[in-house]
Scaffold this motif. Structure first.
Motif, mmCIF file in Angstrom:
data_model
loop_
_atom_site.group_PDB
_atom_site.id
_atom_site.type_symbol
_atom_site.label_atom_id
_atom_site.label_comp_id
_atom_site.label_asym_id
_atom_site.label_seq_id
_atom_site.Cartn_x
_atom_site.Cartn_y
_atom_site.Cartn_z
ATOM 1 N N MET A 194 42.695 -38.679 -5.145
ATOM 2 C CA MET A 194 41.270 -38.391 -5.057
ATOM 3 C C MET A 194 40.630 -38.589 -6.424
ATOM 4 S SD MET A 194 39.524 -34.891 -3.765
ATOM 5 C CE MET A 194 37.844 -34.548 -4.105
ATOM 6 N N ILE A 195 39.507 -39.267 -6.449
ATOM 7 C CA ILE A 195 38.768 -39.471 -7.693
ATOM 8 C C ILE A 195 38.040 -38.178 -8.026
ATOM 9 C CG2 ILE A 195 36.894 -40.749 -8.790
ATOM 10 C CD1 ILE A 195 37.565 -43.080 -6.951
ATOM 11 N N LYS A 196 38.156 -37.739 -9.275
ATOM 12 C CA LYS A 196 37.495 -36.515 -9.693
ATOM 13 C C LYS A 196 36.106 -36.847 -10.238
ATOM 14 C CE LYS A 196 41.833 -34.265 -10.771
ATOM 15 N NZ LYS A 196 42.652 -33.637 -11.794
ATOM 16 N N PRO A 197 35.057 -36.221 -9.683
ATOM 17 C CA PRO A 197 33.696 -36.523 -10.134
ATOM 18 C C PRO A 197 33.490 -36.312 -11.632
ATOM 19 C CG PRO A 197 33.625 -35.226 -8.131
ATOM 20 C CD PRO A 197 35.066 -35.275 -8.583
ATOM 21 N N LYS A 198 34.125 -35.291 -12.190
ATOM 22 C CA LYS A 198 33.933 -34.991 -13.604
ATOM 23 C C LYS A 198 34.416 -36.135 -14.494
ATOM 24 C CE LYS A 198 34.789 -31.486 -17.101
ATOM 25 N NZ LYS A 198 35.413 -30.219 -17.410
ATOM 26 N N GLU A 199 35.492 -36.779 -14.105
ATOM 27 C CA GLU A 199 36.061 -37.864 -14.899
ATOM 28 C C GLU A 199 35.327 -39.184 -14.687
ATOM 29 O OE1 GLU A 199 40.147 -37.883 -13.764
ATOM 30 O OE2 GLU A 199 40.546 -35.932 -14.658
ATOM 31 N N SER A 200 34.910 -39.457 -13.472
ATOM 32 C CA SER A 200 34.321 -40.758 -13.160
ATOM 33 C C SER A 200 32.791 -40.739 -13.151
ATOM 34 C CB SER A 200 34.790 -41.219 -11.786
ATOM 35 O OG SER A 200 34.246 -40.381 -10.778
ATOM 36 N N HIS A 201 32.196 -39.553 -13.064
ATOM 37 C CA HIS A 201 30.756 -39.389 -12.903
ATOM 38 C C HIS A 201 30.254 -40.005 -11.602
ATOM 39 C CE1 HIS A 201 30.320 -37.524 -16.790
ATOM 40 N NE2 HIS A 201 31.038 -38.501 -17.304
ATOM 41 N N LEU A 202 31.174 -40.269 -10.693
ATOM 42 C CA LEU A 202 30.814 -40.738 -9.364
ATOM 43 C C LEU A 202 30.928 -39.565 -8.396
ATOM 44 C CD1 LEU A 202 32.826 -44.091 -9.257
ATOM 45 C CD2 LEU A 202 30.370 -43.819 -9.558
ATOM 46 N N PRO A 203 30.079 -39.509 -7.396
ATOM 47 C CA PRO A 203 30.191 -38.402 -6.444
ATOM 48 C C PRO A 203 31.424 -38.556 -5.557
ATOM 49 C CG PRO A 203 28.496 -39.931 -5.754
ATOM 50 C CD PRO A 203 28.969 -40.391 -7.104
ATOM 51 N N ALA A 204 31.985 -37.421 -5.169
ATOM 52 C CA ALA A 204 33.083 -37.413 -4.199
ATOM 53 C C ALA A 204 32.464 -37.091 -2.841
ATOM 54 C CB ALA A 204 34.118 -36.367 -4.577
ATOM 55 N N VAL A 205 32.805 -37.870 -1.838
ATOM 56 C CA VAL A 205 32.237 -37.698 -0.500
ATOM 57 C C VAL A 205 33.330 -37.214 0.438
ATOM 58 C CG1 VAL A 205 31.047 -38.838 1.419
ATOM 59 C CG2 VAL A 205 30.583 -39.542 -0.942
ATOM 60 N N THR A 206 33.033 -36.113 1.125
ATOM 61 C CA THR A 206 33.952 -35.591 2.132
ATOM 62 C C THR A 206 33.403 -35.990 3.493
ATOM 63 O OG1 THR A 206 34.490 -33.708 0.734
ATOM 64 C CG2 THR A 206 35.016 -33.501 3.052
ATOM 65 N N THR A 207 34.279 -36.487 4.349
ATOM 66 C CA THR A 207 33.831 -36.951 5.661
ATOM 67 C C THR A 207 34.423 -36.106 6.772
ATOM 68 O OG1 THR A 207 35.643 -38.531 5.819
ATOM 69 C CG2 THR A 207 33.578 -39.324 4.862
ATOM 70 N N GLN A 208 33.759 -36.138 7.908
ATOM 71 C CA GLN A 208 34.260 -35.489 9.121
ATOM 72 C C GLN A 208 33.900 -36.424 10.269
ATOM 73 O OE1 GLN A 208 32.468 -31.703 9.935
ATOM 74 N NE2 GLN A 208 34.020 -31.140 11.415
ATOM 75 N N ASN A 209 34.906 -36.803 11.023
ATOM 76 C CA ASN A 209 34.705 -37.767 12.117
ATOM 77 C C ASN A 209 34.059 -39.049 11.596
ATOM 78 O OD1 ASN A 209 35.757 -35.915 13.999
ATOM 79 N ND2 ASN A 209 33.743 -35.000 14.287
ATOM 80 N N GLU A 210 34.528 -39.492 10.445
ATOM 81 C CA GLU A 210 34.080 -40.722 9.802
ATOM 82 C C GLU A 210 32.608 -40.709 9.392
ATOM 83 O OE1 GLU A 210 35.255 -44.156 12.051
ATOM 84 O OE2 GLU A 210 37.320 -43.487 12.230
ATOM 85 N N LYS A 211 32.012 -39.520 9.287
ATOM 86 C CA LYS A 211 30.636 -39.389 8.826
ATOM 87 C C LYS A 211 30.616 -38.520 7.580
ATOM 88 C CE LYS A 211 28.504 -39.822 13.356
ATOM 89 N NZ LYS A 211 27.644 -39.165 14.344
ATOM 90 N N ALA A 212 29.819 -38.927 6.588
ATOM 91 C CA ALA A 212 29.709 -38.153 5.356
ATOM 92 C C ALA A 212 29.115 -36.791 5.676
ATOM 93 C CB ALA A 212 28.845 -38.881 4.348
ATOM 94 N N LYS A 213 29.773 -35.726 5.192
ATOM 95 C CA LYS A 213 29.307 -34.362 5.435
ATOM 96 C C LYS A 213 28.962 -33.634 4.140
ATOM 97 C CE LYS A 213 29.491 -34.040 9.856
ATOM 98 N NZ LYS A 213 28.340 -33.697 10.675
ATOM 99 N N VAL A 214 29.730 -33.901 3.071
ATOM 100 C CA VAL A 214 29.534 -33.189 1.811
ATOM 101 C C VAL A 214 29.658 -34.185 0.661
ATOM 102 C CG1 VAL A 214 30.423 -31.377 0.292
ATOM 103 C CG2 VAL A 214 30.518 -31.064 2.766
ATOM 104 N N VAL A 215 28.751 -34.059 -0.304
ATOM 105 C CA VAL A 215 28.825 -34.868 -1.513
ATOM 106 C C VAL A 215 28.966 -33.926 -2.691
ATOM 107 C CG1 VAL A 215 27.650 -36.566 -2.968
ATOM 108 C CG2 VAL A 215 27.372 -36.639 -0.478
ATOM 109 N N ILE A 216 29.968 -34.178 -3.533
ATOM 110 C CA ILE A 216 30.234 -33.323 -4.687
ATOM 111 C C ILE A 216 29.962 -34.123 -5.958
ATOM 112 C CG2 ILE A 216 31.977 -31.971 -5.913
ATOM 113 C CD1 ILE A 216 33.446 -31.764 -3.169
ATOM 114 N N HIS A 217 29.115 -33.545 -6.832
ATOM 115 C CA HIS A 217 28.798 -34.158 -8.120
ATOM 116 C C HIS A 217 29.316 -33.254 -9.233
ATOM 117 C CE1 HIS A 217 25.860 -37.189 -6.747
ATOM 118 N NE2 HIS A 217 25.539 -36.310 -5.827
#
Length: 71
Positions: A1-24
């Motif tokens: 998993m890419i860590k947002p703190k290191e990459s400055h990219l958001p991490a996206v969590t999906t449920q049933n192939e749909k984005a549900k949560v974005v972590i910055h």
């Protein structure tokens, strides 16, 4: 998993192939908030220009000078 703190990219969590949560990471989040605030200020300024609600620079300078004398 890419860590947002290191990459400055958001991490996206999906449920049933749909984005549900974005972590910055906090730095990216704060930067986005600042950009959003600046864009709102710019939009309000543009509205004032279009409505011809402008104050001449001389008047602004005079107000600032008189305000600083009161302090």
């Amino acid at each position: 998993m890419i860590k947002p703190k290191e990459s400055h990219l958001p991490a996206v969590t999906t449920q049933n192939e749909k984005a549900k949560v974005v972590i910055h990471d906090m730095a990216s989040y704060r930067q986005k908030q600042e950009v959003s605030t600046l864009l709102k200020i710019l939009a309000l300024s543009q509205q004032q220009v279009e409505a011809n609600r402008l104050t001449p620079i001389e008047e602004v300078v005079q107000r600032l000078k008189s305000r600083s004398k009161k302090d």
